[in-house]
Design a protein around this motif. Structure first.
Motif, PDB file in Angstrom:
ATOM      1  N   LYS A 162      -9.860  87.408   6.209  1.00 21.07           N
ATOM      2  CA  LYS A 162      -8.789  86.967   6.572  1.00 21.07           C
ATOM      3  C   LYS A 162      -8.299  86.981   8.129  1.00 21.07           C
ATOM      4  O   LYS A 162      -7.670  86.030   8.788  1.00 21.07           O
ATOM      5  N   LYS A 163      -8.666  88.169   8.687  1.00 23.60           N
ATOM      6  CA  LYS A 163      -8.612  88.444  10.033  1.00 23.60           C
ATOM      7  C   LYS A 163      -9.678  87.213  10.898  1.00 23.60           C
ATOM      8  O   LYS A 163      -8.810  86.462  11.761  1.00 23.60           O
ATOM      9  N   LEU A 165     -10.308  84.245   9.631  1.00 20.29           N
ATOM     10  CA  LEU A 165      -9.563  82.952   9.413  1.00 20.29           C
ATOM     11  C   LEU A 165      -8.766  82.847  10.238  1.00 20.29           C
ATOM     12  O   LEU A 165      -8.593  81.674  10.594  1.00 20.29           O
ATOM     13  N   TYR A 166      -7.796  83.881  10.616  1.00 16.17           N
ATOM     14  CA  TYR A 166      -6.655  83.407  11.532  1.00 16.17           C
ATOM     15  C   TYR A 166      -7.065  83.565  12.980  1.00 16.17           C
ATOM     16  O   TYR A 166      -6.400  82.980  13.638  1.00 16.17           O
ATOM     17  N   GLN A 167      -7.981  84.569  13.373  1.00 13.70           N
ATOM     18  CA  GLN A 167      -8.243  84.938  14.685  1.00 13.70           C
ATOM     19  C   GLN A 167      -9.397  83.718  15.087  1.00 13.70           C
ATOM     20  O   GLN A 167      -9.286  83.430  16.233  1.00 13.70           O
ATOM     21  N   PRO A 169     -11.051  80.574  13.318  1.00 12.89           N
ATOM     22  CA  PRO A 169     -10.862  79.705  12.210  1.00 12.89           C
ATOM     23  C   PRO A 169     -12.365  79.123  12.390  1.00 12.89           C
ATOM     24  O   PRO A 169     -12.716  78.594  11.528  1.00 12.89           O
ATOM     25  N   LEU A 208      -5.643  83.721  -0.789  1.00 13.08           N
ATOM     26  CA  LEU A 208      -5.300  82.748   0.415  1.00 13.08           C
ATOM     27  C   LEU A 208      -3.781  81.967  -0.005  1.00 13.08           C
ATOM     28  O   LEU A 208      -3.410  81.733  -1.040  1.00 13.08           O
ATOM     29  N   GLU A 209      -2.965  82.019   1.015  1.00 12.32           N
ATOM     30  CA  GLU A 209      -1.660  81.094   0.802  1.00 12.32           C
ATOM     31  C   GLU A 209      -1.940  79.819   0.797  1.00 12.32           C
ATOM     32  O   GLU A 209      -3.461  79.339   1.005  1.00 12.32           O
ATOM     33  N   ALA A 212      -4.034  77.814   3.588  1.00 10.48           N
ATOM     34  CA  ALA A 212      -5.414  78.257   3.898  1.00 10.48           C
ATOM     35  C   ALA A 212      -6.139  78.007   2.626  1.00 10.48           C
ATOM     36  O   ALA A 212      -7.348  77.725   2.849  1.00 10.48           O
TER      37      ALA A 212
END
Ligand code: 1CP
Length: 340
Positions: A162-163, A165-167, A169, A208-209, A212
């Motif tokens: 997830k890091k 995915l957000y840092q 993508p 995942l939210e 996402a």
């Protein structure tokens, strides 16, 4: 095939039933073959033994479908990632993907070719399997595979994947794209080898939210569904995104069956998706420890589904210490109680 008929909303004499992870450690017969094979990956690669354990639940439990014996992680393995199954710890990739160079070293076309032991297992199993029983092929969803490919192993927090995915993508999307391409070739070859249906396991969708989930997971599942349906429109596809009951309103696509996990009330799944899709599931797997709990679980689900557009299953995999007798009881009770 009663299972395939049910996937396609045709009438069946009873509600077909199988169990996720039905070939496995709770069966002494599995443990015996596993011991002969040595480690778990050797068993997956030995098509005769893999076929033997694929067929065991058909003979022992009388389930209506066999699921190919393999693992979702053989795809990243054959793309070039070194994989080991460590006793008591589960799967470990020695060098998880950290950057674009790591990803570029992987080869999706080679993976589709190198997975020949899976295709051999399918051919042999389809030859031996009763004509009225379906053989289900499967794959891991790109997101679930990407969690292992970036974390290197199972995770409770998904902090590494997830890091990324957000840092970064873009890198995550590139991993998902490449994996999706491998999976499309792999799944089409499974179908050409003889499987009668396909299930897509997205076991870690729940990490995942909502936004996402749709961007990084569901999008790629739908790409795979569309690619398969464009070439094989009559092969039923089951999707199983686990733990996303909050997002059901936005679930849509050209698949046939929606796998309901045990944490999603079956009434809710029926209300949101039952008009469009066949539902599969969703008895709590630990009910298998008690016959009374099994009976209550079956009655509740059959009562909601009313023997219509339903395939019976557990809401996730069977656990290794469930008594075989109880698993047999579960299958028999579903088949009897749901007789038309
Ligand atoms: O014999 C052994 O000790 C190995 C245990 C085992 C088995 C029997 C593993 C290791 N994989 C399998 C077979 C398997 N895996 C099948 C085919 C058999 C069947 O269903 O009857 C399937 C469909 C899978 C799919 C799979 N592997 C998933 C998705 C389904 C799910 O349960 O959520 C996942 C997440 C995996 C990864 C994996 N492989 C094995 C383990 C212990 C794990 C999970 C590790 C973790 O929790 O992170």
């Amino acid at each position: 095939m009663i299972f395939v008929d049910a996937c396609l909303k045709k009438d069946t004499p009873y509600t077909p039933v199988w169990m996720m992870r039905q070939a496995g450690r709770y069966l002494p017969e599995y443990m015996q073959v596993r011991k002969q094979a040595g480690d778990f990956l050797s068993l997956c690669k030995d098509y005769k033994k893999a076929s033997e354990v694929t067929l065991q639940p058909i003979d022992i439990l009388g389930v209506d479908a066999a699921i190919l014996f393999s693992d979702i992680l053989v795809v990243p393995l054959e793309m070039g990632m070194e994989l080991e199954f460590v006793k008591g710890e589960g799967p470990i990739f020695k060098s998880p993907i950290k950057n674009i160079q790591d990803l570029q070293a992987l080869d999706e076309e080679k993976a589709v070719k190198n997975l020949s032991y899976v295709y051999d297992t399918i051919k042999l199993t389809r030859e031996k399997l009763d004509k009225n029983k379906a053989l289900i092929g499967f794959l891991g969803a790109p997101w679930t595979l990407a969690t292992y490919m970036t974390e290197g192993q199972g995770s409770k927090t998904y902090a590494i994947s997830k890091k990324m995915l957000y840092q970064n993508p873009e890198l995550m999307h590139k991993i998902l794209e490449k994996t999706t391409n491998a999976l499309i070739g792999y799944t089409k070859t499974q179908i050409k080898s003889g499987v009668n249906a396909i299930q897509i396991f997205d076991s870690w969708a729940s990490a995942l939210e909502e936004s996402a989930f749709f961007e990084f997971s569901w999008n790629y599942i739908i790409k795979i569904v569309d690619a398969i349906k464009s070439e094989f429109p009559h092969i039923p596809i089951i999707v199983f995104p686990k733990g996303i009951s909050g997002y059901l309103d936005k679930i849509d696509g050209n698949f046939d069956v929606f796998g309901v996990d045990w944490s999603t009330p079956i009434e809710l799944a029926k209300e949101k998706l039952g008009h469009k899709y066949v539902l599969q599931g969703n008895m709590e797997p630990t009910r298998l420890y008690s016959k009374q709990a099994i009976d209550e679980g079956i009655d509740k689900i059959l009562n909601v589904m009313q023997n219509k557009h339903h395939i019976f299953n557990l809401g996730h995999g069977i656990l290794p210490d469930v008594p075989v007798e109880n698993a047999k009881y579960f299958i028999k009770q579903v088949q009897e109680k749901s007789k038309r």
